[in-house]
Design an enzyme around this catalytic site. Sequence first.
Site, short mmCIF file in Angstrom:
data_model
loop_
_atom_site.label_atom_id
_atom_site.label_comp_id
_atom_site.label_asym_id
_atom_site.label_seq_id
_atom_site.Cartn_x
_atom_site.Cartn_y
_atom_site.Cartn_z
N GLU A 138 1.66 -8.33 8.46
CA GLU A 138 1.95 -6.79 8.57
C GLU A 138 3.05 -6.35 7.58
O GLU A 138 3.02 -5.24 7.43
CB GLU A 138 2.44 -6.58 9.94
CG GLU A 138 1.72 -7.08 11.27
CD GLU A 138 0.66 -6.04 11.30
OE1 GLU A 138 0.68 -4.89 10.82
OE2 GLU A 138 -0.50 -6.59 11.72
N PRO B 183 0.94 -1.20 0.01
CA PRO B 183 0.00 -0.16 0.13
C PRO B 183 0.95 1.37 0.03
O PRO B 183 0.30 2.20 -0.24
CB PRO B 183 -0.85 -0.12 1.27
CG PRO B 183 -0.19 -1.35 2.04
CD PRO B 183 0.60 -1.95 1.18
N ASP C 218 -10.70 2.13 -24.25
CA ASP C 218 -10.97 1.88 -22.62
C ASP C 218 -10.87 3.10 -22.06
O ASP C 218 -9.98 3.94 -22.49
CB ASP C 218 -10.33 0.54 -22.06
CG ASP C 218 -10.66 -0.75 -22.37
OD1 ASP C 218 -12.07 -0.96 -22.62
OD2 ASP C 218 -10.06 -1.66 -22.24
N ARG D 120 -4.17 -6.99 -20.59
CA ARG D 120 -5.11 -6.37 -21.63
C ARG D 120 -4.19 -5.62 -22.63
O ARG D 120 -4.76 -5.40 -23.72
CB ARG D 120 -5.94 -5.49 -21.14
CG ARG D 120 -7.03 -6.09 -20.15
CD ARG D 120 -8.02 -5.24 -19.42
NE ARG D 120 -8.62 -4.59 -20.37
CZ ARG D 120 -9.91 -4.97 -21.24
NH1 ARG D 120 -10.19 -6.22 -20.89
NH2 ARG D 120 -10.49 -4.21 -21.89
N1 SAH Z 1 1.23 -2.94 7.64
C1 SAH Z 1 1.34 -2.55 6.24
C2 SAH Z 1 0.12 -3.54 5.43
C3 SAH Z 1 0.08 -4.89 5.13
S1 SAH Z 1 -1.09 -5.69 4.62
C4 SAH Z 1 1.21 -1.17 5.70
O1 SAH Z 1 0.45 -0.51 6.68
O2 SAH Z 1 1.74 -0.64 4.91
C5 SAH Z 1 -0.29 -7.11 3.78
C6 SAH Z 1 -0.11 -7.19 2.66
O3 SAH Z 1 -1.05 -6.87 1.66
C7 SAH Z 1 1.03 -5.93 2.16
O4 SAH Z 1 2.30 -6.31 2.38
C8 SAH Z 1 0.77 -6.09 0.37
O5 SAH Z 1 1.51 -6.89 -0.26
C9 SAH Z 1 -0.81 -6.42 0.24
N2 SAH Z 1 -1.46 -5.03 0.04
C10 SAH Z 1 -2.41 -4.56 1.03
N3 SAH Z 1 -2.86 -3.36 0.65
C11 SAH Z 1 -2.51 -3.20 -0.49
C12 SAH Z 1 -2.59 -2.16 -1.77
N4 SAH Z 1 -3.60 -1.15 -1.62
N5 SAH Z 1 -1.67 -2.34 -2.62
C13 SAH Z 1 -0.75 -3.40 -3.00
N6 SAH Z 1 -0.58 -4.37 -1.84
C14 SAH Z 1 -1.34 -4.35 -0.90
#
Ligand code: SAH
Length: 256
Positions: A116, A89, A168, A153
């Site tokens: 996490e 994220p 698109d 795509r």
């Molecule tokens: N504690 C971390 C979130 C971990 S979520 C933080 O706050 O940054 C667990 C995993 O889900 C992450 O390591 C990632 O691989 C995936 N993930 C969660 N949300 C995501 C998003 N919006 N985009 C891409 N990967 C995501």
Amino acid sequence: MHIDVVTIFPAMVEHALRAGVVGRAIERGTLAVKVHDLRAFTTDRHHVVDDVPYGGGPGMVLKPEPILRALAEITGGVEPRPRVLLTSPQGTQFTQNVATRLSRDARLVIVCGRYEGVDDRVRGLVDEEISIGDYVLSGGELPALVIVDSVARHVPGVVGDEQSVAEDSFSRGLLDFPHYTRPAELMMDERLPANGAAALRVPDVLLSGNHAEIRHWRKREAISRTLQRRPDLLASADLDDEEREILRQLTAGKLE
Ligand code: SAH
């Protein structure tokens, strides 16, 4: 194009890849996706992939060594070196432009985090961290599927009609025009709330058989929708002369 996905839930990713356009591309061999179980890259008897965080606190962290081993094995000896993506994220926001750019790579590797997240030292070994949006998911599997689907795509031969990809939403900085199919007149079920009788009839121009008019109408619809819903996109949209003129008229309030 060849994409490797590293995950602790391979079945989740494999299953979703079987459907639709992506599933057919994989069957035909236009696209190859190999899903790797991260546990296969552990060396202990219990195939442990996670551990408690240094410094304490809740949750578990994906251990670095299995990921490093997976990356070494998947990318080892492959030329040109595959581009390695980490789902996070905290990464670069994934957009249609990023999808187009990534589709030019011959090989991608996508690492799915869980818990996490992954041990931060893994970041040093990846080319790019990608986020699919400002929300937190429980794992990188859905983001990996989003990336595979939208990158695929743009790979020639994956979507039957390349014109449809070019049209698109977002492809040129415009939203797509509206689509209709039969029947031309839709009888509403009176139990459903109708939002305007006009919406029940397909726009006449689409039934006219006049291709020039249809093309112009679609351009106008795409521009007026973008103007109403996502005016921010227009600043960097790639418009032709006809579209620029439509936009000028729409912003001057000459067309509805
Ligand atoms: N504690 C971390 C979130 C971990 S979520 C933080 O706050 O940054 C667990 C995993 O889900 C992450 O390591 C990632 O691989 C995936 N993930 C969660 N949300 C995501 C998003 N919006 N985009 C891409 N990967 C995501």
